[in-house]
Design a protein around this motif. Structure first.
Motif, PDB file in Angstrom:
ATOM      1  N   ASP A  11       0.866  -1.640  -0.313  1.00 37.51           N
ATOM      2  CA  ASP A  11      -0.295  -0.150   0.037  1.00 37.51           C
ATOM      3  C   ASP A  11       1.129   1.212  -0.257  1.00 37.51           C
ATOM      4  O   ASP A  11       1.516   1.989   0.546  1.00 37.51           O
ATOM      5  CB  ASP A  11      -0.851   0.158   0.834  1.00 37.51           C
ATOM      6  N   GLU A  12       1.151   1.906  -1.293  1.00 34.03           N
ATOM      7  CA  GLU A  12       1.942   3.055  -1.540  1.00 34.03           C
ATOM      8  C   GLU A  12       1.246   4.445  -0.482  1.00 34.03           C
ATOM      9  O   GLU A  12       2.322   4.656   0.457  1.00 34.03           O
ATOM     10  CB  GLU A  12       1.972   3.289  -2.749  1.00 34.03           C
ATOM     11  N   ARG A  13       0.206   4.378  -0.997  1.00 34.48           N
ATOM     12  CA  ARG A  13      -0.408   5.713  -0.612  1.00 34.48           C
ATOM     13  C   ARG A  13      -0.160   5.915   1.994  1.00 34.48           C
ATOM     14  O   ARG A  13       0.004   6.173   1.657  1.00 34.48           O
ATOM     15  CB  ARG A  13      -1.437   5.427  -0.652  1.00 34.48           C
ATOM     16  N   ARG A  26      11.298  13.764   0.565  1.00 33.26           N
ATOM     17  CA  ARG A  26      10.208  12.885  -0.528  1.00 33.26           C
ATOM     18  C   ARG A  26      11.662  12.075  -0.987  1.00 33.26           C
ATOM     19  O   ARG A  26      11.092  10.875  -1.948  1.00 33.26           O
ATOM     20  CB  ARG A  26      10.166  13.452  -1.309  1.00 33.26           C
ATOM     21  N   ALA A  27      12.832  12.449  -0.701  1.00 36.22           N
ATOM     22  CA  ALA A  27      14.222  11.304  -1.920  1.00 36.22           C
ATOM     23  C   ALA A  27      14.528  10.094  -0.611  1.00 36.22           C
ATOM     24  O   ALA A  27      13.903   8.657  -1.221  1.00 36.22           O
ATOM     25  CB  ALA A  27      15.489  11.950  -1.394  1.00 36.22           C
ATOM     26  N   ALA A  28      13.653  10.259   0.322  1.00 35.13           N
ATOM     27  CA  ALA A  28      13.832   9.085   1.785  1.00 35.13           C
ATOM     28  C   ALA A  28      12.056   8.292   1.115  1.00 35.13           C
ATOM     29  O   ALA A  28      12.291   7.020   1.314  1.00 35.13           O
ATOM     30  CB  ALA A  28      13.821   9.934   2.937  1.00 35.13           C
ATOM     31  N   LEU A  29      11.892   9.024   0.900  1.00 36.98           N
ATOM     32  CA  LEU A  29      10.272   7.865   0.657  1.00 36.98           C
ATOM     33  C   LEU A  29      10.155   7.150  -0.627  1.00 36.98           C
ATOM     34  O   LEU A  29       9.777   6.508  -0.638  1.00 36.98           O
ATOM     35  CB  LEU A  29       9.223   9.824  -0.063  1.00 36.98           C
ATOM     36  N   ALA A  30      11.257   8.024  -2.028  1.00 38.75           N
ATOM     37  CA  ALA A  30      11.769   7.181  -2.543  1.00 38.75           C
ATOM     38  C   ALA A  30      12.379   5.985  -1.900  1.00 38.75           C
ATOM     39  O   ALA A  30      11.670   4.671  -2.739  1.00 38.75           O
ATOM     40  CB  ALA A  30      12.243   7.952  -3.872  1.00 38.75           C
ATOM     41  N   ARG A  31      12.730   6.057  -1.945  1.00 38.15           N
ATOM     42  CA  ARG A  31      13.941   4.839  -0.995  1.00 38.15           C
ATOM     43  C   ARG A  31      12.980   3.862  -0.518  1.00 38.15           C
ATOM     44  O   ARG A  31      13.532   2.713  -0.693  1.00 38.15           O
ATOM     45  CB  ARG A  31      15.084   4.955   0.016  1.00 38.15           C
ATOM     46  N   GLU A  32      12.299   4.276   0.300  1.00 33.54           N
ATOM     47  CA  GLU A  32      11.689   3.087   1.100  1.00 33.54           C
ATOM     48  C   GLU A  32      10.443   2.626   0.211  1.00 33.54           C
ATOM     49  O   GLU A  32      10.258   1.112   0.746  1.00 33.54           O
ATOM     50  CB  GLU A  32      10.735   4.175   2.415  1.00 33.54           C
ATOM     51  N   LEU A  33       9.830   3.271  -0.311  1.00 33.31           N
ATOM     52  CA  LEU A  33       8.723   3.009  -1.462  1.00 33.31           C
ATOM     53  C   LEU A  33       9.611   1.871  -2.571  1.00 33.31           C
ATOM     54  O   LEU A  33       9.308   0.130  -2.215  1.00 33.31           O
ATOM     55  CB  LEU A  33       8.224   3.680  -2.231  1.00 33.31           C
ATOM     56  N   ALA A  34      11.281   1.535  -3.087  1.00 32.15           N
ATOM     57  CA  ALA A  34      11.855   0.543  -3.901  1.00 32.15           C
ATOM     58  C   ALA A  34      12.249  -0.294  -2.868  1.00 32.15           C
ATOM     59  O   ALA A  34      11.761  -1.637  -3.094  1.00 32.15           O
ATOM     60  CB  ALA A  34      13.039   1.653  -4.016  1.00 32.15           C
ATOM     61  N   ALA A  36      10.226  -1.910   0.281  1.00 37.48           N
ATOM     62  CA  ALA A  36       9.256  -2.048   0.595  1.00 37.48           C
ATOM     63  C   ALA A  36       8.799  -3.042  -0.947  1.00 37.48           C
ATOM     64  O   ALA A  36       8.123  -4.299  -0.629  1.00 37.48           O
ATOM     65  CB  ALA A  36       8.333  -1.161   0.872  1.00 37.48           C
ATOM     66  N   LYS A  37       9.014  -2.350  -1.802  1.00 36.91           N
ATOM     67  CA  LYS A  37       8.291  -3.037  -3.391  1.00 36.91           C
ATOM     68  C   LYS A  37       9.758  -4.443  -3.363  1.00 36.91           C
ATOM     69  O   LYS A  37       9.068  -5.483  -3.962  1.00 36.91           O
ATOM     70  CB  LYS A  37       8.288  -2.115  -4.206  1.00 36.91           C
ATOM     71  N   ALA A  48      16.180 -16.006  -5.375  1.00 34.59           N
ATOM     72  CA  ALA A  48      16.002 -14.770  -6.262  1.00 34.59           C
ATOM     73  C   ALA A  48      16.870 -13.260  -5.544  1.00 34.59           C
ATOM     74  O   ALA A  48      16.294 -13.198  -5.075  1.00 34.59           O
ATOM     75  CB  ALA A  48      14.950 -14.895  -6.771  1.00 34.59           C
ATOM     76  N   TRP A  49      17.552 -12.909  -6.426  1.00 32.50           N
ATOM     77  CA  TRP A  49      17.529 -11.879  -6.404  1.00 32.50           C
ATOM     78  C   TRP A  49      16.607 -10.707  -6.794  1.00 32.50           C
ATOM     79  O   TRP A  49      16.144 -11.235  -8.262  1.00 32.50           O
ATOM     80  CB  TRP A  49      19.436 -11.391  -7.284  1.00 32.50           C
ATOM     81  N   VAL A  50      16.419  -9.919  -6.392  1.00 32.72           N
ATOM     82  CA  VAL A  50      14.890  -8.660  -6.440  1.00 32.72           C
ATOM     83  C   VAL A  50      15.945  -7.377  -6.957  1.00 32.72           C
ATOM     84  O   VAL A  50      15.982  -6.589  -5.717  1.00 32.72           O
ATOM     85  CB  VAL A  50      13.853  -8.464  -5.195  1.00 32.72           C
ATOM     86  N   ILE A  51      15.083  -6.545  -7.566  1.00 35.55           N
ATOM     87  CA  ILE A  51      15.341  -5.282  -8.110  1.00 35.55           C
ATOM     88  C   ILE A  51      14.172  -4.164  -7.962  1.00 35.55           C
ATOM     89  O   ILE A  51      13.376  -5.073  -8.639  1.00 35.55           O
ATOM     90  CB  ILE A  51      16.286  -5.023  -9.507  1.00 35.55           C
ATOM     91  N   GLY A  52      14.549  -3.634  -7.514  1.00 35.73           N
ATOM     92  CA  GLY A  52      12.908  -3.006  -7.275  1.00 35.73           C
ATOM     93  C   GLY A  52      13.011  -0.921  -7.521  1.00 35.73           C
ATOM     94  O   GLY A  52      14.119  -1.155  -6.580  1.00 35.73           O
TER      95      GLY A  52
END
Length: 181
Positions: A11-13, A26-34, A36-37, A48-52
């Motif tokens: 849940d990104e929101r 918002r830079a910290a938010l971009a990292r946090e969302l990446a 979490a995904k 598996a190696w996963v990139i998000g």
């Protein structure tokens, strides 16, 4: 080397609301969302190696989400005409449900002043693709004509800080890069 694409069920929101309450960066938010995904997908794909990745936009202290329609995209772009904004692109690497590495890169883009007619022409050329971008433009498309200056890495602007990611893969999973040669 095999790879696949998977969506993360997060849940990104909710993450955005929780994080921005504590830290409006918002830079910290971009990292946090990446992160979490990446963790969400990695937890269901053992070994598996996963990139998000994820991207946020900061315009005068405000953030935006992908526009819902052309009118919203046009309104946003007209508000940003003649001004600068930042795109923050987060990227993370995970294995077995744990973050191995993450980073965030920022690019600053300045729109030139443009008329509504110029914008409408660009939106006509872009079509529905404009709705898939948090920024409501595509630097790799006709939207490029709206810009005056760009500071930052091209891949960061596209949403995946590729150079730091390749360095991390060389350090943490060199066999992945060898397999792709």
């Amino acid at each position: 080397m095999r790879f696949s694409v998977a969506s993360a069920s997060i849940d990104e929101r909710e993450i955005e609301t929780e994080l921005l309450t504590v830290d409006p960066n918002r830079a910290a938010l971009a990292r946090e969302l990446a992160e979490a995904k990446t963790v969400a997908v990695s937890a269901r794909t053992p070994r598996a190696w996963v990139i998000g990745a994820d991207q946020t936009l900061d315009f005068e202290g405000r953030g935006f989400h992908k526009p819902t329609d052309r009118a919203e995209a046009a309104e946003r772009l007209m508000a940003m005409a003649g001004k600068a904004h930042q795109l923050h692109s987060g990227v993370a690497l995970a294995r077995d449900g744990a973050i191995v590495w993450s980073a965030v890169e920022t690019a600053t883009l300045r729109f030139k002043s443009f008329s509504r007619q110029t914008l409408e022409t660009v939106l006509d050329l872009e079509g529905e693709a404009i709705l898939a971008s948090v920024a409501a433009y595509r630097l790799e498309g006709p939207s490029i004509r709206l810009f005056e200056a760009i500071e930052g890495d091209y891949f960061t602007i596209l949403g995946l800080p590729l150079l730091p990611l390749l360095e991390a893969l060389e350090r943490h999973a060199p066999q992945l890069l060898e397999a792709s040669r």
